[in-house]
Design an enzyme around this catalytic site. Sequence first.
Site, PDB file in Angstrom:
ATOM      1  N   GLY A 231       4.474 -23.681  19.062  1.00  0.00           N
ATOM      2  CA  GLY A 231       3.057 -23.352  19.166  1.00  0.00           C
ATOM      3  C   GLY A 231       2.727 -22.449  20.341  1.00  0.00           C
ATOM      4  O   GLY A 231       3.604 -21.749  20.852  1.00  0.00           O
ATOM      5  N   ILE A 261       0.319 -27.205  13.720  1.00  0.00           N
ATOM      6  CA  ILE A 261      -0.431 -27.817  12.622  1.00  0.00           C
ATOM      7  C   ILE A 261      -1.924 -27.594  12.805  1.00  0.00           C
ATOM      8  O   ILE A 261      -2.693 -27.598  11.855  1.00  0.00           O
ATOM      9  CB  ILE A 261      -0.092 -29.318  12.502  1.00  0.00           C
ATOM     10  CG1 ILE A 261      -0.519 -29.828  11.137  1.00  0.00           C
ATOM     11  CG2 ILE A 261      -0.729 -30.136  13.596  1.00  0.00           C
ATOM     12  CD1 ILE A 261       0.303 -30.903  10.608  1.00  0.00           C
ATOM     13  N   ASP A 262      -2.329 -27.364  14.055  1.00  0.00           N
ATOM     14  CA  ASP A 262      -3.769 -27.197  14.335  1.00  0.00           C
ATOM     15  C   ASP A 262      -4.299 -25.833  13.889  1.00  0.00           C
ATOM     16  O   ASP A 262      -5.493 -25.606  13.934  1.00  0.00           O
ATOM     17  CB  ASP A 262      -4.035 -27.365  15.835  1.00  0.00           C
ATOM     18  CG  ASP A 262      -3.779 -28.778  16.318  1.00  0.00           C
ATOM     19  OD1 ASP A 262      -3.524 -29.647  15.472  1.00  0.00           O
ATOM     20  OD2 ASP A 262      -3.829 -29.002  17.546  1.00  0.00           O
ATOM     21  N   MET A 419       1.108 -39.192   9.855  1.00  0.00           N
ATOM     22  CA  MET A 419       1.609 -39.164   8.470  1.00  0.00           C
ATOM     23  C   MET A 419       1.469 -37.761   7.873  1.00  0.00           C
ATOM     24  O   MET A 419       2.290 -37.318   7.079  1.00  0.00           O
ATOM     25  CB  MET A 419       0.827 -40.153   7.612  1.00  0.00           C
ATOM     26  CG  MET A 419       1.083 -41.584   8.021  1.00  0.00           C
ATOM     27  SD  MET A 419       0.109 -42.710   7.064  1.00  0.00           S
ATOM     28  CE  MET A 419       0.892 -42.523   5.468  1.00  0.00           C
ATOM     29  N   ILE A 420       0.400 -37.090   8.303  1.00  0.00           N
ATOM     30  CA  ILE A 420       0.128 -35.752   7.774  1.00  0.00           C
ATOM     31  C   ILE A 420       1.096 -34.722   8.357  1.00  0.00           C
ATOM     32  O   ILE A 420       1.476 -33.750   7.715  1.00  0.00           O
ATOM     33  CB  ILE A 420      -1.343 -35.395   8.098  1.00  0.00           C
ATOM     34  CG1 ILE A 420      -2.241 -36.108   7.109  1.00  0.00           C
ATOM     35  CG2 ILE A 420      -1.590 -33.893   8.059  1.00  0.00           C
ATOM     36  CD1 ILE A 420      -3.687 -36.056   7.451  1.00  0.00           C
TER      37      ILE A 420
HETATM   38  N1  LIG Z   1       2.591 -21.792  29.965  1.00  0.00           N
HETATM   39  C1  LIG Z   1       3.835 -22.093  29.637  1.00  0.00           C
HETATM   40  N2  LIG Z   1       4.867 -21.398  30.140  1.00  0.00           N
HETATM   41  C2  LIG Z   1       6.139 -21.699  29.805  1.00  0.00           C
HETATM   42  N3  LIG Z   1       6.477 -22.678  28.959  1.00  0.00           N
HETATM   43  C3  LIG Z   1       5.498 -23.408  28.431  1.00  0.00           C
HETATM   44  C4  LIG Z   1       4.121 -23.151  28.732  1.00  0.00           C
HETATM   45  N4  LIG Z   1       3.374 -24.040  28.047  1.00  0.00           N
HETATM   46  C5  LIG Z   1       4.236 -24.814  27.370  1.00  0.00           C
HETATM   47  N5  LIG Z   1       5.508 -24.430  27.586  1.00  0.00           N
HETATM   48  C6  LIG Z   1       6.717 -25.032  27.027  1.00  0.00           C
HETATM   49  O1  LIG Z   1       6.710 -24.897  25.601  1.00  0.00           O
HETATM   50  C7  LIG Z   1       7.166 -26.088  24.976  1.00  0.00           C
HETATM   51  C8  LIG Z   1       6.164 -26.573  23.976  1.00  0.00           C
HETATM   52  O2  LIG Z   1       4.848 -26.599  24.538  1.00  0.00           O
HETATM   53  P1  LIG Z   1       3.730 -27.591  24.005  1.00  0.00           P
HETATM   54  O3  LIG Z   1       4.225 -28.996  24.133  1.00  0.00           O
HETATM   55  O4  LIG Z   1       2.468 -27.242  24.646  1.00  0.00           O
HETATM   56  O5  LIG Z   1       3.697 -27.343  22.444  1.00  0.00           O
HETATM   57  P2  LIG Z   1       3.227 -26.097  21.617  1.00  0.00           P
HETATM   58  O6  LIG Z   1       4.305 -25.113  21.552  1.00  0.00           O
HETATM   59  O7  LIG Z   1       1.914 -25.609  22.156  1.00  0.00           O
HETATM   60  O8  LIG Z   1       3.058 -26.737  20.194  1.00  0.00           O
HETATM   61  P3  LIG Z   1       1.903 -27.712  19.692  1.00  0.00           P
HETATM   62  O9  LIG Z   1       1.059 -26.895  18.789  1.00  0.00           O
HETATM   63  O10 LIG Z   1       2.632 -28.760  18.958  1.00  0.00           O
HETATM   64  O11 LIG Z   1       1.181 -28.253  20.867  1.00  0.00           O
HETATM   65  C9  LIG Z   1       7.447 -27.090  26.088  1.00  0.00           C
HETATM   66  O12 LIG Z   1       8.839 -27.141  26.287  1.00  0.00           O
HETATM   67  C10 LIG Z   1       6.729 -26.529  27.301  1.00  0.00           C
HETATM   68  O13 LIG Z   1       7.411 -26.811  28.505  1.00  0.00           O
HETATM   69  O1  LIG Z   2       1.682 -36.977  20.105  1.00  0.00           O
HETATM   70  P1  LIG Z   2       2.352 -35.654  20.186  1.00  0.00           P
HETATM   71  O2  LIG Z   2       3.594 -35.582  19.414  1.00  0.00           O
HETATM   72  O3  LIG Z   2       2.547 -35.178  21.579  1.00  0.00           O
HETATM   73  O4  LIG Z   2       1.427 -34.601  19.464  1.00  0.00           O
HETATM   74  C1  LIG Z   2       0.076 -34.736  19.215  1.00  0.00           C
HETATM   75  C2  LIG Z   2      -0.573 -33.394  19.200  1.00  0.00           C
HETATM   76  O5  LIG Z   2       0.217 -32.430  18.580  1.00  0.00           O
HETATM   77  C3  LIG Z   2      -0.546 -31.664  17.677  1.00  0.00           C
HETATM   78  O6  LIG Z   2      -0.228 -32.106  16.381  1.00  0.00           O
HETATM   79  C4  LIG Z   2      -0.224 -30.219  17.817  1.00  0.00           C
HETATM   80  O7  LIG Z   2       1.122 -30.039  17.501  1.00  0.00           O
HETATM   81  C5  LIG Z   2      -1.984 -31.995  18.003  1.00  0.00           C
HETATM   82  O8  LIG Z   2      -2.833 -31.881  16.917  1.00  0.00           O
HETATM   83  C6  LIG Z   2      -1.859 -33.398  18.517  1.00  0.00           C
HETATM   84  O9  LIG Z   2      -2.864 -33.713  19.419  1.00  0.00           O
HETATM   85 MG   LIG Z   3      -0.084 -26.165  21.959  1.00  0.00          MG
END
Ligand SMILES: Nc1ncnc2c1ncn2[C@@H]1O[C@H](COP(=O)(O)OP(=O)(O)OP(=O)(O)O)[C@@H](O)[C@H]1O
Ligand SMILES: O=P(O)(O)OC[C@H]1O[C@](O)(CO)[C@@H](O)[C@@H]1O
Ligand SMILES: [Mg+2]
Length: 521
Positions: A231, A261-262, A419-420
Amino acid sequence: MDLLLYPSSISFKSHASPPRPNFPNFNSKKSRNFLRNPLIWRQNCRIRAQSSNGTAGDGFVLEDVPHLTDFLPGLLSYPNPLQNSKAYAIVRQTFVTPEDAVAENIVVQKDSPRGVHFRRAGPREKVYFKSEEVRACIVTCGGLCPGINTVIRELVYGLNYMYGVDDILGIEGGYRGFYSKNTVSLTPKLVNDIHKRGGTFLRTSRGGHDTNKIVDNIEDRGINQVYIIGGDGTQKGADLIFKEVEKRGLQVAVAGIPKTIDNDIAVIDKSFGFDTAVEEAQRAINAAHVEVESVENGVGIVKLMGRYSGFIAMYATLASRDVDCCLIPESPFYLEGRGGLFEFVEERLKENGHIVIVLAEGAGQDYVAQELHPIDEKDASGNRLLLDVGLWLSQKIKDHFTNVRKMAINMKYIDPTYMIRAIPSNAADNVYCTLLAQSAVHGAMAGYTGFTVGPVNSRHAYIPIARVTETQNTVKLTDRMWARLLASTNQPSFLNSNEVIPEKADQETMEVVNDMRITSI
Ligand SMILES: Nc1ncnc2c1ncn2[C@@H]1O[C@H](COP(=O)(O)OP(=O)(O)OP(=O)(O)O)[C@@H](O)[C@H]1O
Ligand SMILES: O=P(O)(O)OC[C@H]1O[C@](O)(CO)[C@@H](O)[C@@H]1O
Ligand SMILES: [Mg+2]
């Protein structure tokens, strides 16, 4: 490089790093020291920004992605092996031409400038890697989403079947897996069935991004193509990896594949797994509806995912027709008084005997926080942990009708969020994931780097990573889609609030809510 073939009237607004002065040998110590010099680097950025500002001619702007030859000018190219591929044998035009671009806005007026464009995704005539010299890796980060396994599978198949690459490593457990785990060798046989399963075959994590350690590892393992599925946070991390790779002058293509997913990733039409999630949400909404229409004064509440963006809730509501009210993070709501939620619930109960409310997990967070005074907790990636608005709202409605209106209601609260997220992708998402994966492979083989791939107005494009991370995609209340939802549910818009937000909930309610918080942790 492709860029030079554009007519001179076209201007380039590039998120790519600035062009470097010519060096006789880019791998020389002198060149590498130059690349590490931040002062020269910043100067070059300015030059690039000045020369690319504004639009020229008919207002065509290409927001281009970096190419390996930007910092490795002597890099050799080779004919694309696809030209001998049986799959493409009778395709009228196998290769995407350098002039092909995808428009960011397709609704225009007669005299409006042509506007921002992105490079069209797809196979190029020349590639910058010999197939037998490719060592690719795939990593998945952040939360789960239907379709991740399809993307992994299709990356492996695409690399192998289209380009003859057979050295593909899986990085396990997200970014930290680069430096804390062994790799797994991915073959078409190994990943053949994984698209039928939810989750991620490679596992995932939050937190643990350490750019230097990751790039050291990429260098040490001889990896030259990095496919990063994740993401907004993950894409920010991918951008840092790309920049570090570039600083070190490594021939490594970094390709981001947006996953959320968002549906909160900017620029692209929608993210994979989103349709599957909306479809699966129908089952929960349907269950809520069946429950509440079978009892007297049934109130069904379904909580769906969506931290800052209410797309799942909005589309699930629009798809269902059984939902009376949809609450999303972008649209503040209030409970008490005229035009408030309590009044609406009562109206629908009187009218229909039941009501179904769908709410996104990020809805009303400020409202809830005013009463709960939470500690600001974050996950390992720094994302704020949300308060459980679903439990809070269920309790508030129960209290209101029992204590204030003296009306017996039948509350059914459903939280199907995980679940979704945990199911395999549906047919449409599987096709979408295939296109994403193949586009990413074509882009990396063609030497593009620091890009995210995704559909823009239904055409797949290579988008500079920074472009998809600088803003988040949210539901725009001023767009027609939200109006369509309001028109469909006939719920209050909560816009003309003579809002009465209680200063403090009474002690009894506070205790119940605090208890619920403990249960929900
Ligand atoms: N600003 C950033 N700079 C570098 N790495 C980052 C940054 N933000 C997040 N990450 C890294 O990216 C990975 C995923 O980040 P995060 O948990 O925020 O999920 P996401 O990719 O935004 O997906 P989701 O939509 O599920 O939240 C983690 O390993 C985190 O350390
Ligand atoms: O509980 P977890 O696995 O950190 O993820 C929950 C979050 O991840 C998301 O599904 C985004 O990936 C959000 O909608 C939700 O808040
Ligand atoms: Mg994110």
